[in-house]
Design a protein around this motif. Structure first.
Motif, PDB file in Angstrom:
ATOM      1  N   VAL A   1      13.284 -17.057 -95.505  1.00 43.89           N
ATOM      2  CA  VAL A   1      13.034 -18.503 -95.576  1.00 43.89           C
ATOM      3  C   VAL A   1      11.530 -18.771 -95.478  1.00 43.89           C
ATOM      4  O   VAL A   1      10.883 -18.391 -94.513  1.00 43.89           O
ATOM      5  CB  VAL A   1      13.792 -19.253 -94.466  1.00 43.89           C
ATOM      6  N   VAL A   2      11.008 -19.438 -96.511  1.00 44.50           N
ATOM      7  CA  VAL A   2       9.583 -19.763 -96.550  1.00 44.50           C
ATOM      8  C   VAL A   2       9.346 -21.120 -95.888  1.00 44.50           C
ATOM      9  O   VAL A   2       8.455 -21.273 -95.067  1.00 44.50           O
ATOM     10  CB  VAL A   2       9.078 -19.784 -98.010  1.00 44.50           C
ATOM     11  N   ARG A   3      10.154 -22.119 -96.239  1.00 45.70           N
ATOM     12  CA  ARG A   3      10.071 -23.470 -95.666  1.00 45.70           C
ATOM     13  C   ARG A   3      11.472 -24.057 -95.574  1.00 45.70           C
ATOM     14  O   ARG A   3      12.358 -23.684 -96.336  1.00 45.70           O
ATOM     15  CB  ARG A   3       9.231 -24.399 -96.544  1.00 45.70           C
ATOM     16  N   PHE A   4      11.631 -25.035 -94.666  1.00 49.83           N
ATOM     17  CA  PHE A   4      12.907 -25.731 -94.551  1.00 49.83           C
ATOM     18  C   PHE A   4      12.673 -27.131 -94.010  1.00 49.83           C
ATOM     19  O   PHE A   4      11.644 -27.408 -93.386  1.00 49.83           O
ATOM     20  CB  PHE A   4      13.878 -24.972 -93.636  1.00 49.83           C
TER      21      PHE A   4
ATOM     22  N   TYR B   1      16.932 -20.418 -89.444  1.00 53.99           N
ATOM     23  CA  TYR B   1      15.904 -20.442 -90.485  1.00 53.99           C
ATOM     24  C   TYR B   1      14.642 -19.713 -90.021  1.00 53.99           C
ATOM     25  O   TYR B   1      14.062 -18.920 -90.752  1.00 53.99           O
ATOM     26  CB  TYR B   1      15.514 -21.874 -90.856  1.00 53.99           C
ATOM     27  N   ARG B   2      14.216 -20.006 -88.798  1.00 59.81           N
ATOM     28  CA  ARG B   2      12.977 -19.411 -88.275  1.00 59.81           C
ATOM     29  C   ARG B   2      13.107 -17.895 -88.123  1.00 59.81           C
ATOM     30  O   ARG B   2      12.127 -17.173 -88.269  1.00 59.81           O
ATOM     31  CB  ARG B   2      12.612 -20.043 -86.945  1.00 59.81           C
TER      32      ARG B   2
ATOM     33  N   LYS C   1       2.559 -17.110-101.884  1.00 62.91           N
ATOM     34  CA  LYS C   1       3.579 -17.219-102.938  1.00 62.91           C
ATOM     35  C   LYS C   1       3.412 -18.559-103.663  1.00 62.91           C
ATOM     36  O   LYS C   1       3.119 -19.568-103.052  1.00 62.91           O
ATOM     37  CB  LYS C   1       4.968 -17.105-102.339  1.00 62.91           C
ATOM     38  N   THR C   2       3.631 -18.528-104.977  1.00 60.11           N
ATOM     39  CA  THR C   2       3.503 -19.755-105.758  1.00 60.11           C
ATOM     40  C   THR C   2       4.850 -20.252-106.269  1.00 60.11           C
ATOM     41  O   THR C   2       4.928 -21.324-106.858  1.00 60.11           O
ATOM     42  CB  THR C   2       2.564 -19.543-106.952  1.00 60.11           C
ATOM     43  N   THR C   3       5.927 -19.468-106.081  1.00 59.83           N
ATOM     44  CA  THR C   3       7.268 -19.872-106.487  1.00 59.83           C
ATOM     45  C   THR C   3       8.249 -19.573-105.365  1.00 59.83           C
ATOM     46  O   THR C   3       7.937 -18.820-104.438  1.00 59.83           O
ATOM     47  CB  THR C   3       7.742 -19.126-107.762  1.00 59.83           C
ATOM     48  N   GLY C   4       9.440 -20.172-105.457  1.00 62.62           N
ATOM     49  CA  GLY C   4      10.476 -19.924-104.467  1.00 62.62           C
ATOM     50  C   GLY C   4      11.821 -20.418-104.961  1.00 62.62           C
ATOM     51  O   GLY C   4      11.893 -21.252-105.865  1.00 62.62           O
ATOM     52  N   PHE C   5      12.881 -19.876-104.378  1.00 62.81           N
ATOM     53  CA  PHE C   5      14.239 -20.330-104.681  1.00 62.81           C
ATOM     54  C   PHE C   5      14.556 -21.529-103.806  1.00 62.81           C
ATOM     55  O   PHE C   5      14.503 -21.440-102.580  1.00 62.81           O
ATOM     56  CB  PHE C   5      15.265 -19.229-104.394  1.00 62.81           C
ATOM     57  N   TYR C   6      14.895 -22.647-104.425  1.00 61.56           N
ATOM     58  CA  TYR C   6      15.220 -23.872-103.701  1.00 61.56           C
ATOM     59  C   TYR C   6      16.727 -23.998-103.551  1.00 61.56           C
ATOM     60  O   TYR C   6      17.473 -23.725-104.490  1.00 61.56           O
ATOM     61  CB  TYR C   6      14.708 -25.101-104.450  1.00 61.56           C
TER      62      TYR C   6
ATOM     63  N   PHE D   1      15.918 -25.872 -98.209  1.00 60.68           N
ATOM     64  CA  PHE D   1      15.104 -24.740 -97.806  1.00 60.68           C
ATOM     65  C   PHE D   1      14.655 -23.954 -99.030  1.00 60.68           C
ATOM     66  O   PHE D   1      15.267 -24.013-100.093  1.00 60.68           O
ATOM     67  CB  PHE D   1      15.823 -23.842 -96.796  1.00 60.68           C
ATOM     68  N   ILE D   2      13.540 -23.255 -98.847  1.00 58.35           N
ATOM     69  CA  ILE D   2      12.954 -22.451 -99.909  1.00 58.35           C
ATOM     70  C   ILE D   2      13.000 -20.997 -99.466  1.00 58.35           C
ATOM     71  O   ILE D   2      12.552 -20.663 -98.371  1.00 58.35           O
ATOM     72  CB  ILE D   2      11.498 -22.860-100.192  1.00 58.35           C
TER      73      ILE D   2
END
Length: 117
Positions: A86-89, A80-81, A56-61, A9-10
């Motif tokens: 949480v941006v993506r998972f 997550y939702r 956003k162009t960056t994220g914590f993975y 997840f990001i």
């Protein structure tokens, strides 16, 4: 029947390092509270996204590997939702070949860390 899963997840980049660790801890606790066993946890840190998501162009993975019943996946993805951090998972079940590869990768990375120390 217990399966092997991997979830990546990001998290949004506006979080501090401490907030990111707390968010990963929250999802790890959710899994363990529902009977899962965590086999690997990796925090990859702040990375550039392949394409902008929500401006956003960056994220914590982060990545968690765990063994659990199939019903826990829907509980995890609902969490997550609901979490605005949480941006993506992505969560998927590892087949035996993917599981063997991930175990080799984990052992190789821990061996490298020991050699560096």
């Amino acid at each position: 029947m217990v399966n092997h899963y991997e979830t990546a997840f990001i998290l949004t980049p506006v979080l501090s390092e401490n907030q990111m660790k707390e968010a990963v801890d929250k999802f790890e606790k959710l899994l363990t509270d529902n009977g899962a066993t965590i086999s690997n946890r990796e925090e990859w840190g702040l990375k550039r996204l392949a394409y902008p998501i929500q401006g956003k162009t960056t994220g914590f993975y982060a990545l968690l590997q765990f063994d659990a019943e199939p019903t826990i996946v829907s509980t995890l993805e609902t969490a997550y939702r609901r979490d605005e951090k949480v941006v993506r998972f992505l969560t998927f079940r590892l087949d035996k070949y993917a599981y063997e590869y991930s175990q080799k990768r984990i052992h190789k990375s821990t061996k490298t860390e020991v050699e560096e120390a």
